[in-house]
Scaffold this active site. Structure first.
Site, PDB file in Angstrom:
ATOM      1  N   LEU A   1      40.635  39.552  31.237  1.00 57.70           N
ATOM      2  CA  LEU A   1      40.411  38.031  30.833  1.00 57.70           C
ATOM      3  C   LEU A   1      40.080  38.223  29.376  1.00 57.70           C
ATOM      4  CD1 LEU A   1      40.484  35.708  32.899  1.00 57.70           C
ATOM      5  CD2 LEU A   1      38.176  35.765  33.413  1.00 57.70           C
ATOM      6  N   HIS A   2      40.558  37.456  28.536  1.00 56.25           N
ATOM      7  CA  HIS A   2      39.951  37.570  27.504  1.00 56.25           C
ATOM      8  C   HIS A   2      40.610  36.349  26.392  1.00 56.25           C
ATOM      9  CE1 HIS A   2      44.077  39.292  26.059  1.00 56.25           C
ATOM     10  NE2 HIS A   2      43.719  38.894  25.081  1.00 56.25           N
TER      11      HIS A   2
END
Ligand code: UD1
Length: 382
Positions: free
Chosen positions: A209-210
Site C-alpha cells: 500500500l503506498h
C-alpha cells in the site's frame, strides 16, 4: 557508437532497466550509461535492488532525494540538464511513470535529444494520480513509444501520437521476473517469517500500500487496515510497508492495528496468527518469492498487478481504476476500490473459490528488451 542514457530513480524503475542493460551490453553499436536520479535513496528502496538484480553501480548519480512534486521534479531537471550538457547523449530512455521519468524526458526534449519511453500509453484516465500526469506528458514528447499491450497503442493514437513512433514490444518488468524466477525461489524469506516449516508452506495474504489516495487520509487508511484486520482472521497478512505508508501509520496512530517487525531475522510470527505483520520494504527476490506463494495479494501497485498476472496469483487491487486493464481481462486482477466491506467480501470469496486462470498477455514472454534494442539498432543504423 551511440551513447544512450538509461534513466532510473524510484524502486519500480530498477527491474525495468535491468533487462535493457543486459541487451545493450551485447550490442557494440551502443554505449549505455546508467543514470540514477536518487528519487529513492533508502537501501531497501534502491541499493538492494541493484544487488539482487546484478545491476552495475550507476554511472551517474544525481542524489536528488524526496520533496514535493514540484521540488523533486524541478531538482531532477536541474541536475539532469547539467549531465546532458556535459555528456551529450544521443538518446535517453525513461521507464514507467515516476517523477524522474517525466523530469528527464522534458529536459531531453528541450535539448533536442531523442527520448524513448518504455511502458508508454498506459492510462488510468484519473488525473488525480501524479503518475497519470507523468505518463501523458512523457508520451507527448517522446520519439519512441514502447508499449506493453495493445490498449496502450490505442490510447496513444487517440491522443494524436503518430503510429510510426509506437512500438508494441511487451513488458520489460516481466523480462526480469521470468529471468529471475529460479533465484527468487531460492530466497529464504518464507523460513525467516516462519511461513515454511518442514517443506510445508502456510497460507498467507500479502499486502502492499503506498498510493497517496490510500494512505494520505486517515479515514481511508484506517478503513483499508480494518478490512485487512478482518481478513487476517482467516490467514496472516504480511505487509512490507513503503516508508511513506509507515510514516502515515505512525502519524495517524494506527500502529496498534498491526504487529511491526523491524528486523526480519528476529521476527516472531506465531501461528495460528490473526494479525497484520508489517515489515520493512523487501528486496526483489524476497518479495517475488513471497508473491509466488501467497494465497492472495492485496495491493495498490501497478507493477504487482502485472507480476501476479504472470504468477497466476489472485490480486485484489485497492484502487478504483487501473492503467493496466489487460491484467483484469487476461490476468488474475480484480478491482476492489478502498471500501472496507467490498475488500473483505471479495477477499473472502476469492479465498474460497480462487480466480479463473486466463491467458498470458501477448509478448509478456521475456523478450521485450531484445525487441527494444533491435528497434533502436534499426532506427540508428539502417
Ligand atoms: C514513487 C512513484 C510511484 C511509485 C512509487 C514506488 C512518483 C510520483 N511516484 O512514489 O509511482 O509507485 O515510487 O515506490 O514518482 N521515502 C523514503 N525513502 C526512499 C524514498 C522515499 O523514506 O528511499 C519516503 C519519503 O518520505 C518521501 C516519500 O517516501 O517523501 C515518497 O517518496 P516519493 O519518491 O516522492 O514517492 P513514492 O510514494 O515513493
Amino acid at each position: 557508437m551511440k551513447k544512450i542514457f538509461i534513466v532510473t530513480g524510484a524502486r519500480p524503475n530498477f527491474m525495468k532497466a535491468a533487462p535493457l542493460i543486459k541487451e545493450f551490453k551485447k550490442n557494440s553499436n551502443f554505449n549505455h550509461v546508467l543514470v540514477h536520479t536518487g528519487q529513492h535513496y533508502d537501501k531497501q528502496m534502491s541499493e538492494c535492488f541493484f544487488d539482487d538484480l546484478g545491476l552495475p553501480e550507476p554511472d551517474i548519480y544525481l542524489g536528488v532525494g524526496s520533496g514535493t512534486h514540484g521540488m523533486q521534479t524541478g531538482n531532477i531537471m536541474i541536475e539532469f540538464e547539467k549531465v546532458c550538457f556535459s555528456e551529450k547523449p544521443d538518446l535517453i530512455l525513461v521507464v514507467g511513470d515516476v517523477n524522474s521519468t517525466v523530469a528527464c524526458a522534458i529536459v531531453a526534449a528541450k535539448m533536442f535529444i531523442p527520448v524513448g519511453h518504455i511502458e508508454a500509453g498506459l492510462r488510468s484516465f484519473d488525473r488525480t494520480m501524479p503518475e497519470e500526469i507523468n505518463r501523458i506528458l512523457t508520451d507527448q514528447i517522446s520519439d519512441y513509444l514502447f508499449t506493453t499491450c495493445r490498449d496502450a497503442n490505442r490510447n496513444l493514437i487517440e491522443e494524436g501520437i503518430c503510429a510510426e513512433k509506437i512500438h508494441f514490444v511487451g513488458n520489460v518488468m516481466i523480462d526480469t521476473l521470468l529471468s529471475n524466477i529460479e533465484k527468487s525461489n531460492k530466497s529464504n524469506i518464507l523460513e525467516k517469517l516462519k511461513l515454511k516449516e518442514k517443506n510445508k508452506i502456510r497460507k498467507y495474504a500479502l499486502l502492499t500500500l503506498h498510493r497517496p489516495s490510500n494512505v494520505d487520509k486517515e479515514e481511508v487508511l484506517r478503513g483499508i487496515l480494518k478490512a485487512l484486520k478482518r481478513i487476517s482472521r482467516e490467514l496472516p497478512v504480511i505487509f512490507p510497508a513503503h516508508p511513506r505508508t509507515l510514516k502515515q501509520i505512525r502519524k495517524f496512530k494506527l500502529e496498534e492495528m498491526m504487529s511491526y517487525c523491524e528486523n526480519i531475522s528476529h521476527c516472531e510470527l506465531n501461528f495460528p496468527a490473526h494479525d497484520i505483520l508489517a515489515l520493512p520494504p523487501l528486496a526483489y527476490h524476497d518479495f517475488q518469492c513471497l508473491m509466488s506463494h501467497a494465497k492472495i495479494i492485496l495491493t495498490d501497485s501497478g507493477g504487482i498487478q502485472e507480476e501476479t498476472t504472470i504468477l497466476q496469483v489472485p490480486c485484489l487491487t485497492i484502487r478504483n481504476n487501473t492503467e493496466r486493464p489487460v491484467t483484469i481481462t487476461e490476468g488474475t486482477n480484480i478491482m476492489v476500490g478502498n471500501d472496507a466491506d467490498r475488500i473483505i467480501n471479495t477477499a473472502l470469496r476469492v479465498l474460497k473459490d480462487g480466480v479463473k486462470r486466463k491467458k498470458m498477455p501477448e509478448y509478456w514472454d521475456g523478450k521485450a528488451a531484445v525487441r527494444i534494442v533491435e528497434i533502436l539498432n534499426r532506427s540508428f543504423y539502417e
